[in-house]
Design a protein around this motif. Structure first.
Motif, PDB file in Angstrom:
ATOM      1  N   ASP A 229     -78.237  71.452  11.073  1.00  0.00           N
ATOM      2  CA  ASP A 229     -77.235  72.469  10.789  1.00  0.00           C
ATOM      3  C   ASP A 229     -76.022  72.369  11.715  1.00  0.00           C
ATOM      4  N   THR A 230     -76.166  71.685  12.833  1.00  0.00           N
ATOM      5  CA  THR A 230     -75.040  71.548  13.765  1.00  0.00           C
ATOM      6  C   THR A 230     -74.536  70.112  13.847  1.00  0.00           C
ATOM      7  N   VAL A 231     -74.868  69.317  12.848  1.00  0.00           N
ATOM      8  CA  VAL A 231     -74.382  67.941  12.742  1.00  0.00           C
ATOM      9  C   VAL A 231     -73.428  67.843  11.561  1.00  0.00           C
ATOM     10  N   VAL A 232     -72.279  67.234  11.794  1.00  0.00           N
ATOM     11  CA  VAL A 232     -71.321  66.962  10.727  1.00  0.00           C
ATOM     12  C   VAL A 232     -71.116  65.454  10.657  1.00  0.00           C
ATOM     13  N   ILE A 233     -71.283  64.902   9.476  1.00  0.00           N
ATOM     14  CA  ILE A 233     -71.048  63.475   9.260  1.00  0.00           C
ATOM     15  C   ILE A 233     -69.878  63.337   8.304  1.00  0.00           C
ATOM     16  N   ALA A 234     -68.788  62.779   8.811  1.00  0.00           N
ATOM     17  CA  ALA A 234     -67.538  62.708   8.052  1.00  0.00           C
ATOM     18  C   ALA A 234     -67.081  61.268   7.927  1.00  0.00           C
ATOM     19  N   ARG A 235     -66.275  61.035   6.913  1.00  0.00           N
ATOM     20  CA  ARG A 235     -65.771  59.686   6.683  1.00  0.00           C
ATOM     21  C   ARG A 235     -64.359  59.530   7.234  1.00  0.00           C
ATOM     22  N   GLN A 236     -64.167  58.445   7.995  1.00  0.00           N
ATOM     23  CA  GLN A 236     -62.828  58.107   8.454  1.00  0.00           C
ATOM     24  C   GLN A 236     -61.996  57.661   7.259  1.00  0.00           C
ATOM     25  N   SER A 237     -60.711  57.939   7.292  1.00  0.00           N
ATOM     26  CA  SER A 237     -59.894  57.602   6.132  1.00  0.00           C
ATOM     27  C   SER A 237     -59.700  56.093   6.018  1.00  0.00           C
ATOM     28  N   ARG A 238     -59.705  55.635   4.804  1.00  0.00           N
ATOM     29  CA  ARG A 238     -59.435  54.225   4.536  1.00  0.00           C
ATOM     30  C   ARG A 238     -58.032  53.856   5.018  1.00  0.00           C
ATOM     31  N   ALA A 239     -57.092  54.797   4.863  1.00  0.00           N
ATOM     32  CA  ALA A 239     -55.714  54.538   5.281  1.00  0.00           C
ATOM     33  C   ALA A 239     -55.642  54.258   6.775  1.00  0.00           C
ATOM     34  N   ALA A 240     -56.417  54.997   7.568  1.00  0.00           N
ATOM     35  CA  ALA A 240     -56.411  54.787   9.016  1.00  0.00           C
ATOM     36  C   ALA A 240     -56.997  53.427   9.375  1.00  0.00           C
ATOM     37  N   ILE A 241     -58.090  53.066   8.725  1.00  0.00           N
ATOM     38  CA  ILE A 241     -58.734  51.781   9.007  1.00  0.00           C
ATOM     39  C   ILE A 241     -57.794  50.637   8.641  1.00  0.00           C
TER      40      ILE A 241
END
Length: 446
Positions: A229-241
């Motif tokens: 409940d206290t973990v967030v898994i997010a995706r880095q933007s393709r544009a940034a990569i």
């Protein structure tokens, strides 16, 4: 529970050079083939660390790894004396040899992912050494990193030091460079944000590789015993990569409840921020400082490394301090933004600058050089005292660097077999200075 955040910086190694080994790292590619200054590099790092220690922050060090890495070359079939192994490897497989001479372990943000004891199910501080399998020169670091962490954070009562995740592309892990912890205060339970570039089971077709997988993030959260409940898994933007942000810490940094990030940091910004708010509910109120691309174009953010700064809770100051590389003051957009940032009433009240140009030319800013470790009083007392910076250690390491490090090192200079002996003499002396034991490195064990 009361706790502090310590910074453990990677000492720049004797073989610091510009071989251009890191695909997707624009600074590394730009400076490939230039002559490096190892002595200046380590002294720059020491000066940055001393500045924080003098301010009252806890500052430690991770030792350089053994380079050139002769055991790695022997495992690949090179034989003879150690000097002969190096000469043969450089003559017959120069690209491989340069990879085995990289001083990339200086970027301690990639050493491991750290979860403080306030967040874990067993109440111990958990660290997982990164496998760094996306690049050859970094993929050899994991075992030495785990060994160093066990020497610095000894004993199972307070610390759980994990080996790298399986050495398989589905679990590609780049360490704390893709991890941010947010909290009300360091000793309180927090939200751990893991950022990935790709799913292991999707097809990735882009200008640059996405180094961190979602599966690695999920495995680390499970391994560390974190509350889902206290973990967030997010995706880095393709544009940034694709713009050259090979790690999330090139476009995002956090401290306490504050997340400071570029507009293009996340693929789904609103979804990521909503997930953080939900995970933080009842613990703290997150504070988001988003930098618009219109004010700081993503290219400027990456070349100046604005977000690869250390965001610090400075002793006796109500607002945070951003310790940024000198390049942010020399880039018009980031200079203007920082002036605007501190003029307001936001959480960041001051921007300081650190000269770490030797690191920056290889693609690592102030934040790359440090691993953040939250420690309770008991945990702090259990840390190997030989690695904690004070006036004595600063003087000893300064003398050590001036004695053992070359003033300059070009890619061609790496072929010199004397470099093997010079590096070993330096590292052997370092183990005594930092109380790491006489059998810390492979060469010390005969």
């Amino acid at each position: 529970m009361s706790a502090i955040e310590a910074n453990f910086d990677g000492l720049v190694g004797p073989t610091h050079n510009y071989a251009g080994l890191s695909e997707g790292n624009l600074a590394s590619a730009k400076n490939a083939g230039n002559t490096a200054a190892p002595r200046a590099g380590v002294l720059e790092g020491l000066a940055k660390a001393k500045r924080l220690a003098d301010a009252g922050l806890v500052q430690g060090f991770l030792p350089p790894q053994e380079r050139p890495f002769i055991p790695g070359l022997r495992a690949l079939g090179f034989t003879g004396s150690d000097r002969e192994v190096w000469e043969n490897a450089f003559r017959k497989a120069p690209v491989l040899a340069r990879n085995m001479a990289s001083a990339s372990a200086m970027w301690a943000a990639n050493a491991a992912t750290v979860s403080p004891s306030a967040d874990t199910a067993d109440g111990r501080l958990h660290m997982s050494a990164a496998n760094l399998l996306s690049t050859l020169h970094r993929s050899i670091e994991g075992p030495q990193t785990a060994q160093a962490l066990r020497a610095i954070f000894p004993g199972p009562d307070h610390f759980a030091i994990h080996d790298p995740l399986p050495f398989q592309s589905a679990y590609a892990d780049e360490g704390a460079a893709n991890h941010v912890r947010l909290c009300a205060e360091h000793g309180a339970p927090g939200v751990e944000l893991f950022v990935y570039g790709r799913d292991a089971f999707e097809t990735w077709d882009a200008r640059f590789p996405a180094r961190q997988t979602r599966q690695a993030c999920e495995a680390l959260a499970r391994r560390h015993g974190l509350d889902p409940d206290t973990v967030v898994i997010a995706r880095q933007s393709r544009a940034a990569i694709e713009a050259g942000a090979f790690h999330n810490d090139v476009v995002c940094v956090g401290n306490g409840p504050v997340l400071f990030f570029h507009e293009l940091a996340f693929e789904d910004t609103e979804g990521t921020l909503d997930a953080i708010r939900s995970a933080a509910k009842g613990l703290f109120d997150p504070v988001f400082v988003e930098v618009p691309d219109a004010e700081v174009p993503i290219g400027d953010a990456i070349s100046s490394y604005l977000f690869n700064s250390q965001l610090l809770s400075w002793p006796d100051e109500d607002r945070m301090v951003l310790l940024a590389p000198m390049e942010t003051a020399e880039t018009a957009s980031t200079k203007a933004y920082c002036e605007k940032l501190v003029a307001g009433n936001g959480p960041i009240g001051r921007v300081e600058h650190a000269d770490v140009r030797q690191s920056m030319r290889n693609g690592g800013g102030p934040a790359c050089l440090r691993l953040r470790v939250v420690l309770t009083e008991a945990e702090r007392a259990a840390v190997n005292p030989g690695v904690i910076l004070d006036d004595r250690l600063f003087a000893a390491l300064t003398d050590w660097a001036k004695t053992h490090y070359r003033e300059s090192l070009s890619p061609a200079d790496l072929a010199d077999p004397d470099l093997v002996d010079e590096s070993r003499v330096a590292l052997d002396a370092l183990t005594r200075i930092m109380d790491l034991g006489g059998d810390f490195y492979d060469f010390q064990r005969g």
